[in-house]
Design a protein around this motif. Structure first.
Motif, PDB file in Angstrom:
ATOM      1  N   THR A  15       0.680  -1.329  -0.086  1.00  6.02           N
ATOM      2  CA  THR A  15       0.262   0.504  -0.008  1.00  6.02           C
ATOM      3  C   THR A  15       1.288   1.136   0.119  1.00  6.02           C
ATOM      4  N   ALA A  16       2.356   0.982  -0.649  1.00  8.88           N
ATOM      5  CA  ALA A  16       3.054   2.476  -0.570  1.00  8.88           C
ATOM      6  C   ALA A  16       2.072   3.188  -1.356  1.00  8.88           C
ATOM      7  N   SER A  17       1.966   2.687  -2.556  1.00  5.56           N
ATOM      8  CA  SER A  17       1.875   4.511  -3.299  1.00  5.56           C
ATOM      9  C   SER A  17       0.293   4.902  -2.988  1.00  5.56           C
ATOM     10  N   LEU A  18      -0.461   4.467  -1.914  1.00  2.80           N
ATOM     11  CA  LEU A  18      -1.886   4.601  -1.927  1.00  2.80           C
ATOM     12  C   LEU A  18      -1.416   6.259  -1.636  1.00  2.80           C
ATOM     13  N   PRO A  19      -0.890   6.858  -0.414  1.00  4.01           N
ATOM     14  CA  PRO A  19      -1.150   7.951  -0.637  1.00  4.01           C
ATOM     15  C   PRO A  19      -0.947   8.879  -1.556  1.00  4.01           C
ATOM     16  N   ASP A  20       0.601   8.122  -2.419  1.00  5.41           N
ATOM     17  CA  ASP A  20       0.384   9.029  -3.230  1.00  5.41           C
ATOM     18  C   ASP A  20      -0.673   9.070  -4.961  1.00  5.41           C
ATOM     19  N   ILE A  21      -1.065   8.076  -4.631  1.00  5.10           N
ATOM     20  CA  ILE A  21      -2.809   8.080  -5.165  1.00  5.10           C
ATOM     21  C   ILE A  21      -4.278   9.298  -4.695  1.00  5.10           C
ATOM     22  N   VAL A  22      -4.047   9.237  -3.313  1.00  2.00           N
ATOM     23  CA  VAL A  22      -5.261   9.863  -3.146  1.00  2.00           C
ATOM     24  C   VAL A  22      -4.877  11.348  -2.948  1.00  2.00           C
ATOM     25  N   PHE A  23      -2.767  11.617  -3.272  1.00  2.00           N
ATOM     26  CA  PHE A  23      -3.066  12.949  -2.832  1.00  2.00           C
ATOM     27  C   PHE A  23      -2.993  13.085  -4.400  1.00  2.00           C
ATOM     28  N   MET A  24      -2.995  12.926  -5.838  1.00  2.00           N
ATOM     29  CA  MET A  24      -3.380  12.846  -7.002  1.00  2.00           C
ATOM     30  C   MET A  24      -4.740  13.152  -7.103  1.00  2.00           C
ATOM     31  N   LEU A  25      -5.690  12.330  -6.713  1.00  2.00           N
ATOM     32  CA  LEU A  25      -6.995  13.052  -6.202  1.00  2.00           C
ATOM     33  C   LEU A  25      -6.979  14.467  -6.174  1.00  2.00           C
ATOM     34  N   LEU A  26      -6.557  14.549  -4.543  1.00  2.00           N
ATOM     35  CA  LEU A  26      -6.757  15.736  -3.434  1.00  2.00           C
ATOM     36  C   LEU A  26      -5.877  16.810  -4.721  1.00  2.00           C
ATOM     37  N   PHE A  27      -4.590  16.366  -5.052  1.00  2.00           N
ATOM     38  CA  PHE A  27      -4.280  17.968  -6.080  1.00  2.00           C
ATOM     39  C   PHE A  27      -5.773  18.084  -7.050  1.00  2.00           C
ATOM     40  N   PHE A  28      -6.552  17.423  -7.410  1.00  2.00           N
ATOM     41  CA  PHE A  28      -6.737  17.628  -8.730  1.00  2.00           C
ATOM     42  C   PHE A  28      -8.590  18.645  -7.993  1.00  2.00           C
ATOM     43  N   PHE A  29      -8.775  17.767  -7.273  1.00  2.00           N
ATOM     44  CA  PHE A  29      -9.597  18.185  -6.696  1.00  2.00           C
ATOM     45  C   PHE A  29      -9.323  20.030  -6.036  1.00  2.00           C
ATOM     46  N   MET A  30      -8.589  20.071  -5.298  1.00  2.00           N
ATOM     47  CA  MET A  30      -7.951  20.981  -4.444  1.00  2.00           C
ATOM     48  C   MET A  30      -8.242  22.080  -6.008  1.00  2.00           C
ATOM     49  N   VAL A  31      -7.501  21.760  -6.849  1.00  2.00           N
ATOM     50  CA  VAL A  31      -7.574  23.223  -8.436  1.00  2.00           C
ATOM     51  C   VAL A  31      -8.794  23.195  -8.609  1.00  2.00           C
ATOM     52  N   VAL A  32     -10.076  21.884  -8.886  1.00  2.00           N
ATOM     53  CA  VAL A  32     -11.072  22.146  -9.443  1.00  2.00           C
ATOM     54  C   VAL A  32     -11.856  22.985  -8.309  1.00  2.00           C
ATOM     55  N   THR A  33     -11.970  22.970  -7.382  1.00  2.00           N
ATOM     56  CA  THR A  33     -12.532  23.637  -6.588  1.00  2.00           C
ATOM     57  C   THR A  33     -13.450  24.986  -6.623  1.00  2.00           C
ATOM     58  N   VAL A  34     -14.497  25.783  -6.944  1.00  2.00           N
ATOM     59  CA  VAL A  34     -14.254  26.830  -6.826  1.00  2.00           C
ATOM     60  C   VAL A  34     -14.784  27.061  -5.765  1.00  2.00           C
ATOM     61  N   MET A  35     -14.834  27.751  -4.100  1.00  2.00           N
ATOM     62  CA  MET A  35     -15.076  28.174  -2.952  1.00  2.00           C
ATOM     63  C   MET A  35     -15.752  28.975  -3.847  1.00  2.00           C
TER      64      MET A  35
ATOM     65  N   ILE B  11       9.625   8.225  10.598  1.00  2.00           N
ATOM     66  CA  ILE B  11       8.754   8.823  10.921  1.00  2.00           C
ATOM     67  C   ILE B  11       7.575   7.697   9.637  1.00  2.00           C
ATOM     68  N   ASN B  12       7.251   7.203  10.609  1.00  2.00           N
ATOM     69  CA  ASN B  12       6.099   6.593  10.331  1.00  2.00           C
ATOM     70  C   ASN B  12       4.977   6.940   9.703  1.00  2.00           C
ATOM     71  N   ALA B  13       4.779   6.544   8.157  1.00  2.00           N
ATOM     72  CA  ALA B  13       4.001   7.454   7.492  1.00  2.00           C
ATOM     73  C   ALA B  13       2.935   7.118   7.136  1.00  2.00           C
ATOM     74  N   SER B  14       2.587   5.546   7.838  1.00  2.00           N
ATOM     75  CA  SER B  14       1.119   5.338   6.944  1.00  2.00           C
ATOM     76  C   SER B  14       0.070   6.110   7.358  1.00  2.00           C
ATOM     77  N   SER B  15       0.163   7.133   8.660  1.00  2.00           N
ATOM     78  CA  SER B  15      -1.190   7.748   8.284  1.00  2.00           C
ATOM     79  C   SER B  15      -1.405   8.827   7.756  1.00  2.00           C
ATOM     80  N   MET B  16      -0.323   9.211   6.525  1.00  2.00           N
ATOM     81  CA  MET B  16      -0.579  10.298   5.751  1.00  2.00           C
ATOM     82  C   MET B  16      -1.135   9.674   4.660  1.00  2.00           C
ATOM     83  N   ALA B  17      -1.465   8.412   4.372  1.00  2.00           N
ATOM     84  CA  ALA B  17      -3.286   8.319   3.463  1.00  2.00           C
ATOM     85  C   ALA B  17      -4.251   8.344   4.590  1.00  2.00           C
ATOM     86  N   ASP B  18      -4.328   8.505   5.568  1.00  2.00           N
ATOM     87  CA  ASP B  18      -5.562   8.470   6.471  1.00  2.00           C
ATOM     88  C   ASP B  18      -5.671  10.155   6.209  1.00  2.00           C
ATOM     89  N   ILE B  19      -4.617  11.016   6.522  1.00  2.00           N
ATOM     90  CA  ILE B  19      -4.644  12.589   6.566  1.00  2.00           C
ATOM     91  C   ILE B  19      -5.037  12.771   4.804  1.00  2.00           C
TER      92      ILE B  19
END
Lengths: 155, 183
Positions: A15-35, B11-19
């Motif tokens: 699951t090491a790449s999971l944060p990357d994927i989520v961040f990608m989505l996050l940035f997409f929505f951050m850019v798209v969002t118009v407050m 640093i444990n980065a496993s909570s990064m995904a949650d944030i």
């Protein structure tokens, strides 16, 4: 074929790449969002229509909202339909002209003729107000307008 | 004291995904991706003296639509349901002088829309929408016959050509207060 039976558990999916994927989505929505920068002070139930066109170039559009004030504002402005220009309620129809001139001056000169006014009007508003607005728009020579509406299925 | 040089603990980065998920959900909820849609219209330019100009127009070329304060429709002096308005518009435009109650030619056809001050905006939009639908269909049919393509797929110049054949001439009178059902 000989195969070892049992004992071997499934390999863990990394699951090491999971944060990357989520961040990608996050940035997409951050850019798209118009407050929303202006508060909606009037409640609008859009009319329905079929011959709709998309409103292009949001920067060239200025909005005029018409409808009964929302519950938070109805104590101040009453329940009769009012005209909202940006974040305030117009007291007078003459303010529309000033508003249009103001909005127009914010645009580059070359783009000014392309300015569109979007009328977001509650469907139960009476035409008396609408025609006054239209007259004001004509006086301000903001002739390109767009009646905001929702898609309706055919009869 | 002799201390062994220690490496900095990872640093444990496993909570990064949650944030990140939390933020993601926040933006997902706040995003409104509504595309603004609507009926595009052009207003006639303002002329200082708003006298109703008497223009000599043959009555047959005008499709007269009245909407009263109760949102009822009167087309050419007869009560009509809104579902028939599109067909009536098309009939009016494409008459080409056949029926003497309808227009001489598409270029001469005019639609006159009069509202009461008490007419609701919703009704106005639906009437306007039907008129536009009528014109759009006629233009589309013409585009299909001449260019073999839908009106929307044509080049700008071709669209202009089609529009010149079937121009939308809509005359909107200032709404009058006909006295009935003032509200």
């Amino acid at each position: 074929m000989i195969r070892k039976k049992g004992g071997k558990s499934l390999p863990k999916i990394s699951t090491a790449s999971l944060p990357d994927i989520v961040f990608m989505l996050l940035f997409f929505f951050m850019v798209v969002t118009v407050m929303r920068d202006t508060e909606q002070m009037v409640s609008i139930a859009y009319p329905e229509a079929t011959e709709l066109q998309k409103l292009e170039k949001k920067s060239l559009v200025s909005y005029i909202n018409v409808g009964p004030p929302t519950t938070t504002w109805s104590t101040k402005y009453g329940t009769a339909p009012r005209v909202q220009l940006n974040d305030r309620i117009a007291n007078n129809m003459n303010e529309i002209k000033t508003f249009i001139v103001n909005e127009r001056s914010k645009l580059k000169e070359a783009l000014q003729p392309k300015m569109t006014t979007s009328l977001k009007v509650d469907r139960d508003t009476k035409m008396g107000i609408i025609s006054e607005i239209k007259t004001e728009l004509r006086k301000a020579s903001a002739l390109k307008i767009n009646y905001s509406a929702r898609q309706r299925e055919e009869f | 004291m002799a201390k062994k040089k220690r490496e900095a603990p990872e640093i444990n980065a496993s909570s990064m995904a949650d944030i990140a998920f939390l933020l993601l959900i926040f933006f997902l909820v706040t995003t409104t991706m509504d595309v603004d849609k609507g009926i595009v219209a052009t207003l006639p330019p303002w002329t200082p003296d708003q006298e109703d100009v008497e223009v000599d127009i043959n009555a047959r070329n005008v499709l007269e639509i009245l909407v009263n304060a109760k949102d009822q429709l009167l087309v050419e002096g007869e009560v009509m349901d809104i579902s028939q308005l599109k067909a009536e518009t098309i009939k009016h435009i494409t008459n080409n002088g056949r029926d003497e109650n309808y227009s001489d030619s598409p270029t001469k056809a005019i639609v006159s829309l009069k509202n009461d001050k008490g007419t609701s905006y919703g009704r106005y939009i639906s009437v306007y929408n039907e008129l536009r639908a009528g014109y759009n269909q006629v233009r589309n049919d013409h585009a299909m016959n001449t260019f073999g393509k839908a009106y929307d797929d044509l080049e700008k110049a071709q669209q202009k050509e089609v529009r010149a054949i079937y121009p939308l001439k809509l005359s909107e009178a200032e709404p009058k207060d006909y006295g009935s059902a003032t509200k």
